[in-house]
Design a protein around this motif. Structure first.
Motif, mmCIF file in Angstrom:
data_model
loop_
_atom_site.group_PDB
_atom_site.id
_atom_site.type_symbol
_atom_site.label_atom_id
_atom_site.label_comp_id
_atom_site.label_asym_id
_atom_site.label_seq_id
_atom_site.Cartn_x
_atom_site.Cartn_y
_atom_site.Cartn_z
ATOM 1 N N GLN A 190 0.835 -1.200 0.000
ATOM 2 C CA GLN A 190 0.000 0.000 0.000
ATOM 3 C C GLN A 190 0.873 1.254 0.000
ATOM 4 O OE1 GLN A 190 -3.365 -0.170 0.075
ATOM 5 N NE2 GLN A 190 -3.967 -2.040 1.105
ATOM 6 N N THR A 191 0.483 2.226 -0.797
ATOM 7 C CA THR A 191 1.155 3.528 -0.805
ATOM 8 C C THR A 191 0.098 4.609 -0.682
ATOM 9 O OG1 THR A 191 2.919 2.685 -2.246
ATOM 10 C CG2 THR A 191 2.652 5.084 -2.098
ATOM 11 N N THR A 192 0.270 5.508 0.274
ATOM 12 C CA THR A 192 -0.699 6.585 0.494
ATOM 13 C C THR A 192 0.045 7.910 0.598
ATOM 14 O OG1 THR A 192 -2.215 5.105 1.650
ATOM 15 C CG2 THR A 192 -2.550 7.454 1.961
ATOM 16 N N LEU A 193 -0.418 8.882 -0.173
ATOM 17 C CA LEU A 193 0.149 10.228 -0.166
ATOM 18 C C LEU A 193 -0.898 11.217 0.338
ATOM 19 C CD1 LEU A 193 1.869 10.234 -3.686
ATOM 20 C CD2 LEU A 193 2.842 9.499 -1.492
ATOM 21 N N ILE A 194 -0.460 12.199 1.109
ATOM 22 C CA ILE A 194 -1.330 13.272 1.589
ATOM 23 C C ILE A 194 -1.111 14.485 0.685
ATOM 24 C CG2 ILE A 194 -2.018 14.690 3.551
ATOM 25 C CD1 ILE A 194 -0.627 12.665 5.375
ATOM 26 N N HIS A 195 -2.163 14.912 -0.025
ATOM 27 C CA HIS A 195 -2.102 16.098 -0.869
ATOM 28 C C HIS A 195 -2.655 17.287 -0.080
ATOM 29 C CE1 HIS A 195 -1.592 14.063 -4.952
ATOM 30 N NE2 HIS A 195 -1.712 13.059 -4.109
#
Length: 576
Positions: A190-195
């Motif tokens: 899983q990869t999660t980025l906060i924009h």
């Protein structure tokens, strides 16, 4: 020896004079002084009681001042929505430095009741991106009459490559001072980025709080981010909270407002299995309403034990109790035919849980999460490779009634497509040639436009994908008039939920489309297909909640319908 004397009164008649001793024997004695005091006290008490009763019964004039109140209509301000922009690929440079590289501009559709619409690309860190490869701030001026501006936008992007595949759609968001993002993960695959996008002219600071299945996460890095005016900052969630399966991200800003989203990608083994933008839901409350949830292939989960959901291959309701007290939670799943199922659980304070759907058939639902203390919630659905979720049967107790668009007296603005957006390529079917390894021989095979073919076609190994997933945010109650922006996708459906105590009539209208007149029963859910890449006007009694669900073969996404901005609305002021 007693004596008796006689005297005469003024009338001349004799009068008998009685001696004192004899008089005492013949007349009653005077009451003692103590008895007289008691009688006086009783009389006084009686009089006081009568006075009290009189004061309670007899009305007296009331002298009270009415506070001076004024209804003030602030000068309407420019309305702004921020579209998240393209999906980002995570790459490493020099062995350890991580960079976020955009690719493929999303298709953006927007409209407003006030012209002109201005689209401003935001600055991003790193290399200078190509045209359309940045977040877009969409703005519209206030109308000449000073009334609030209606503005809406949405974007969509389909991708299929070796580290990312699926459909990601999102609404263009109004910047806010607080955002709850229910979704994402940082465990294996899983990869999660906060924009964090700042479409204003003022710098803003963001404080990021993260909660997980073990409680509040102590950030491993700095959880304070400064976002300069007119720019976007991207933070890897794994840098703050590594190996978290069920994160909930809370963003609080100061100095200005931000549009916050999450980008989540999933790769199982080496197979890309979904991508999604996670929109913020409503703030913590004892009731959260999540409309438009499409569930497919639910038969394989009917034998689940009903415990917490840990697998990313199973649909789930993610819930966080935000207060310091535990919360007894009831999850109600309402179908379009009125059928309701429930799941109950007790949540520890500050701890995230994922609860299952028990014995729920395929269909579109509204999920209501109720807690004894405030909670935030979101729903995840999963679509298998090659499955078209929009073609699963859905039972409905209400049917939209189409009519001529000329019958509507409302004026819907024409959607204005962003000039910075390139058309989104059609989603490839499973088995269609895509990125891959060239094979020798073969004719009539489309070459990957991203590869240099040297003027000849190349046969490519089909890219294997593992389906897609969707995160559905909690939706806010709408006002009487709302613009609904529908992004470009193979299939789009609008779901309406009526939580009011009375039926609500709704009119859904767009230029060039047939009107939809529909009645949503109290507590009812209706869902119907609408045209992609279009902006609709929804007129109904205030209080409906809505979402747009997108789907295609092996792909899905969703976006909540948001009420107009509160900026510029009337306020009640009590001057001192």
């Amino acid at each position: 020896m007693s004596q008796t004397s006689k005297s005469a009164d003024v009338s001349g008649q004799p009068t008998e004079v009685v001696p004192p001793a004899q008089a005492s024997a013949s007349q009653p004695s005077e009451p003692p002084r103590r008895t007289r005091s008691a009688l006086s006290a009783l009389v006084t008490l009686g009089i006081a009681g009568a006075v009290v009763v009189g004061l309670c019964v007899i009305p007296f004039p009331v002298l009270a001042g009415v506070p001076v109140a004024l209804i003030v209509s602030p000068m309407a301000a420019t309305s702004t929505r921020v579209c998240p922009g393209p999906l980002l690929s995570v790459q490493t440079r020099d062995g350890d430095a991580t960079s976020f590289v955009p690719f493929q501009a999303p298709t953006i559709v927007d409209a407003s009741t006030s012209e002109p619409i201005t689209r401003s690309p935001l600055a991003v860190t790193g290399d200078t991106p190509g045209e359309g490869l940045t977040p877009i701030a969409v703005s519209a001026p206030p109308p000449a009459d000073g009334s609030p501006t209606l503005l809406a936008g949405a974007q969509a992007q389909t991708v299929a490559q070796d580290d990312m595949a699926g459909l990601a759609a999102s609404g263009c968001l109004e910047p806010d001072a607080e955002s709850w993002l229910v979704g994402g993960a940082t465990n294996l695959g899983q990869t999660t980025l906060i924009h964090l996008a700042n479409g204003s002219g003022t710098d803003a600071s963001a404080h990021i709080e993260i909660y997980g299945e073990q409680g509040r996460v102590a950030a491993s890095g700095s959880n304070d981010v400064v976002v300069p005016a007119g720019s976007e900052q991207v933070v890897s969630l794994a840098s703050l909270a590594p190996d978290v399966t069920m994160p909930v991200v809370h963003v609080v800003t100061s100095g200005g407002s931000l549009a916050a989203t999450l980008q989540q990608t999933l790769v199982r083994s080496i197979v890309p299995s979904g991508v999604e933008f996670v929109e913020p839901g409503t703030n913590a409350n004892k009731t959260q309403v999540i409309p438009g949830v499409r569930l497919v292939n639910m038969a394989q989960f009917s034998d689940a034990e009903g415990g917490a959901v840990a697998s990313d291959e199973e649909p789930a309701v993610r819930v966080l109790a935000t207060s310091a007290q535990a919360s007894d939670v009831v999850i109600s799943t309402i179908a379009t035919d009125g059928t309701t199922t429930q799941v109950k659980s007790t949540l520890a304070p500050g701890t995230v849980a994922q609860l299952p759907f028990n014995n729920v058939p395929d269909g579109i639902y509204t999920v209501i999460v109720s807690g004894t203390t405030p909670v935030v919630a979101g729903v995840r659905s999963v679509v298998g490779a090659g499955v078209n979720p929009a073609r699963t049967p859905v039972a409905s107790s209400a049917t939209p009634t189409p009519g001529a668009s000329g019958n509507s007296s409302s004026k819907t603005p024409s959607p204005s497509r962003s000039s910075s957006a390139a058309p989104t390529p059609a989603a490839p079917a499973v088995g269609e040639p895509m990125d891959g390894i060239p094979l020798d021989g073969g004719e009539g095979v489309t070459a990957d436009p991203g590869l240099s073919s040297g003027g000849s076609s190349a046969n490519l190994v089909p890219l294997q994908t593992g389906g897609d997933f969707t995160w559905y945010p909690a939706a806010a109650a709408l006002g009487p008039t709302t613009l609904v922006a529908v992004a470009s996708a193979p299939v789009a459906e609008l779901t309406l939920y009526n939580g009011l105590a009375k039926p609500v009539s709704a009119l859904v209208h767009a230029e060039g489309q047939s009107d939809v007149n529909i009645v949503v029963d109290s507590g009812g859910v209706v869902s119907f297909e609408i045209a992609p890449n279009t902006v609709y006007r929804l007129d109904a009694d205030a209080g409906l909640r809505a979402a747009v669900t997108y789907s295609g073969e092996g792909e899905s996404s969703a976006s909540s319908v948001r009420p107009p901005s509160r900026l510029g609305s009337t306020i009640l002021v009590y001057p001192r």
